[in-house]
Design a protein around this motif. Structure first.
Motif, short mmCIF file in Angstrom:
data_model
loop_
_atom_site.label_atom_id
_atom_site.label_comp_id
_atom_site.label_asym_id
_atom_site.label_seq_id
_atom_site.Cartn_x
_atom_site.Cartn_y
_atom_site.Cartn_z
N ASN A 438 10.72 -10.41 -5.23
CA ASN A 438 11.08 -9.92 -6.57
C ASN A 438 10.12 -8.83 -7.03
O ASN A 438 10.10 -8.46 -8.20
CB ASN A 438 11.07 -11.07 -7.58
CG ASN A 438 12.17 -12.06 -7.28
OD1 ASN A 438 13.33 -11.67 -7.16
ND2 ASN A 438 11.81 -13.33 -7.11
N GLY A 439 9.34 -8.31 -6.09
CA GLY A 439 8.32 -7.31 -6.45
C GLY A 439 8.65 -5.92 -5.92
O GLY A 439 9.75 -5.42 -6.08
N GLU A 440 7.65 -5.33 -5.28
CA GLU A 440 7.76 -3.94 -4.84
C GLU A 440 7.91 -3.88 -3.32
O GLU A 440 7.17 -4.52 -2.58
CB GLU A 440 6.48 -3.21 -5.27
CG GLU A 440 6.61 -1.71 -5.28
CD GLU A 440 5.31 -1.03 -5.71
OE1 GLU A 440 4.90 -0.08 -5.04
OE2 GLU A 440 4.71 -1.51 -6.70
N PHE A 441 8.85 -3.06 -2.88
CA PHE A 441 9.19 -2.94 -1.45
C PHE A 441 8.57 -1.68 -0.86
O PHE A 441 8.57 -0.63 -1.50
CB PHE A 441 10.71 -2.88 -1.30
CG PHE A 441 11.20 -2.57 0.09
CD1 PHE A 441 11.05 -3.50 1.11
CD2 PHE A 441 11.82 -1.35 0.38
CE1 PHE A 441 11.52 -3.22 2.40
CE2 PHE A 441 12.29 -1.07 1.65
CZ PHE A 441 12.13 -2.01 2.67
N THR A 442 8.05 -1.79 0.37
CA THR A 442 7.49 -0.63 1.08
C THR A 442 7.97 -0.62 2.53
O THR A 442 7.98 -1.66 3.19
CB THR A 442 5.94 -0.69 1.12
OG1 THR A 442 5.46 -1.01 -0.18
CG2 THR A 442 5.34 0.62 1.59
N VAL A 443 8.37 0.58 2.98
CA VAL A 443 8.60 0.79 4.42
C VAL A 443 7.30 1.37 4.96
O VAL A 443 6.91 2.49 4.60
CB VAL A 443 9.77 1.76 4.68
CG1 VAL A 443 9.97 1.95 6.19
CG2 VAL A 443 11.05 1.25 4.03
N MET A 444 6.60 0.60 5.78
CA MET A 444 5.30 1.06 6.28
C MET A 444 5.49 1.98 7.48
O MET A 444 6.49 1.90 8.19
CB MET A 444 4.45 -0.16 6.68
CG MET A 444 4.12 -1.05 5.48
SD MET A 444 3.83 -2.76 5.94
CE MET A 444 2.19 -2.65 6.64
#
Length: 489
Positions: A438-444
């Motif tokens: 439910n937070g913040e998504f990152t594509v590393m």
């Protein structure tokens, strides 16, 4: 509103045990803590074809499936999502049957699109039809009125038969509006939380256009539907197979959309051992989506992937799918095929089979789906790691039956013993319960043969690492004590 950021199940009313009562028993016995996002029950209404997608009414449940009591019983524990085929209704419905009897004298005559509503003379013009996105050779069918013997041409976007079983509705008619209000009021009474507007892209018929997702008219229609749904505290999910920019326009207007691009992107990454396109897509897509890998139709290709794929590369991927037992649905109108003739509309298969029945590859696909922002839906065949039902295709002559096997209670019990299914259930529980989603998504950043995705919220964080060479997936997350835990998917 009703939509929860947790995993949903998609199933036919009779696909898991034979009817709605059995479905509820199976859900409570095996999946009570699994499908916290809800249950999408594919059309449980009386229908005359297309496995439920030619409904006679939305006010009743098909008696062989059960009753509204059964739907409400499922709704006590799970949010229920149902379809509304907003574009059409069955030829066998009381509305069209009355029209077939009395013609223009029928009280329901205005509910349907007789051709004079488009062409003044009532005669179709080929030049206009040539511009349309067709789902069958002609967009209308001819019917004989019983009382007068006269022939009436009526708009029919869909249907395998001629004349068609699926009769288009005239959304400009007051009768249509009243019908929608009646259907939605009933959904509210039956505790339905989400309604998927099926085939909504086809509702506007306007000469000189493709008659598909006609702007701005489509937005006026959707806004009216949204207002109706909101007034009853029901969420709306428009279902549109179209060029991705069309979906993005809906997203910009705040609508939920379907991620019809993800299934192909995941398949491509796993088959070609390259994450480049997948990662680029995950970085740029809208987040308010329902995600899927498999469904009752197939893996979307055209028009969903238009301008996103090289058709020669796509042809190679399709050929591998065919080698693995898939079959295809194709685009009919020449104007909507690619310049090189590429005409694949959908790849029909079980997602487990198209990955060659490799458990790790299949779990990697699901892990990517669950880490992609959005509400994940798992189709019942995929839940049970079902394989291509070639027998079903042979028996019915319908290519889509490849991924529509009905599981008996015994087959469900057997499938649950499979290691791949147990691993999938564990992954679903993690996706449902871990707060970071439910937070913040990152594509590393990662090398071409890896996928690295991450979520973070407050003091919770998790990341997914997939090695595309081995298809092995590892999730790393912080537990309640703030310790790093590794979990091999």
């Amino acid at each position: 509103m009703a939509v929860k950021n947790q995993v949903q199940l998609i199933t036919y009313p009779d696909s898991m045990g034979g009817d709605l009562k059995a479905l509820n028993d199976v859900l409570l016995k095996h999946f009570a803590d699994v499908f916290k996002g809800g249950i999408h029950i594919l059309p449980p209404f009386p229908s005359s074809g297309d496995r439920g997608f030619a409904p006679l009414t939305y006010l009743e449940i098909e008696p062989s499936f059960g009753t509204w009591d059964d739907i409400r019983a499922i709704g006590e524990k799970f949010d229920v999502l149902v379809d509304l085929m907003v574009n059409h209704i069955s030829r066998q419905s009381e509305y069209f049957q009355d029209f077939l009897q009395k013609g223009r004298k029928s009280e329901y005559a205005d509910l349907f699109l007789t051709l004079d509503k488009l062409w003044e003379s009532g005669e179709p013009v080929q030049e206009d039809i040539a511009k349309m996105f067709l789902r069958r050779p002609l967009p209308y069918s001819t019917y004989t009125i019983a009382e007068t013997g006269e022939e009436e041409k009526v708009w029919t976007t869909f249907g395998k038969t001629d004349p068609s079983e699926q009769i288009d509705l005239d959304i400009k008619s007051q009768l249509f509006k009243q019908l929608m209000i009646d259907f939605f009021m009933n959904f509210k009474r039956q505790n339905v939380k989400i309604v998927r507007l099926d085939a909504v892209g086809y509702v506007i018929k306007k000469l000189g256009t493709s008659c598909f997702f006609v702007e701005p008219d489509i937005y006026e229609f959707l806004d009216w539907m949204m207002e109706l749904a909101n007034s009853l505290d029901i969420d709306l999910l428009p279902e549109v197979h179209a060029h991705y920019t069309t979906q993005y326009k809906l997203a910009e207007r705040g609508y939920w959309i379907y991620d019809f691009i993800l299934p192909y992107r995941v398949l491509d990454a796993l088959m070609n051992k390259s994450s480049h396109e997948l990662c680029h897509y995950l970085r740029t897509r809208p987040q308010k989506q329902f995600t899927m890998l498999d469904c009752h139709d197939g893996i979307p290709v055209k028009p969903d992937m238009d301008d996103l794929i090289d058709t020669q590369e796509a042809r190679k991927l399709v050929d591998v799918c065919l080698e693995r037992g898939s079959n295809l649905s194709l685009i009919l109108s020449d104007e909507h095929k690619a310049d090189d003739g590429f005409d694949v509309h959908q790849i029909r298969c079980s997602f487990y089979s198209v990955l060659n029945g490799e458990d790790d590859a299949y779990l990697a696909a699901r892990a990517i789906q669950f880490f992609a922002p959005g509400v994940p839906q798992v189709y019942y065949v995929g839940l049970l790691a079902g394989e291509n039902d070639l027998e079903g295709v042979k028996k019915s002559g319908e290519g889509r039956e490849i991924n529509r096997h009905n599981f008996s209670l015994e087959e469900i019990e057997q499938s649950l013993k499979k290691e791949v299914v147990q691993r999938l259930l564990k992954l679903i529980r993690f996706r449902n319960e871990y707060e970071a989603f439910n937070g913040e998504f990152t594509v590393m950043d990662s090398s071409k043969d890896e996928v690295r995705l991450a979520w973070k919220k407050d003091n919770k964080a998790c990341s997914l690492f997939i090695n595309l060479i081995t298809n092995k997936s590892v999730i790393e997350y912080l537990d309640l004590d703030g310790k790093t835990v590794q979990y091999a998917v």
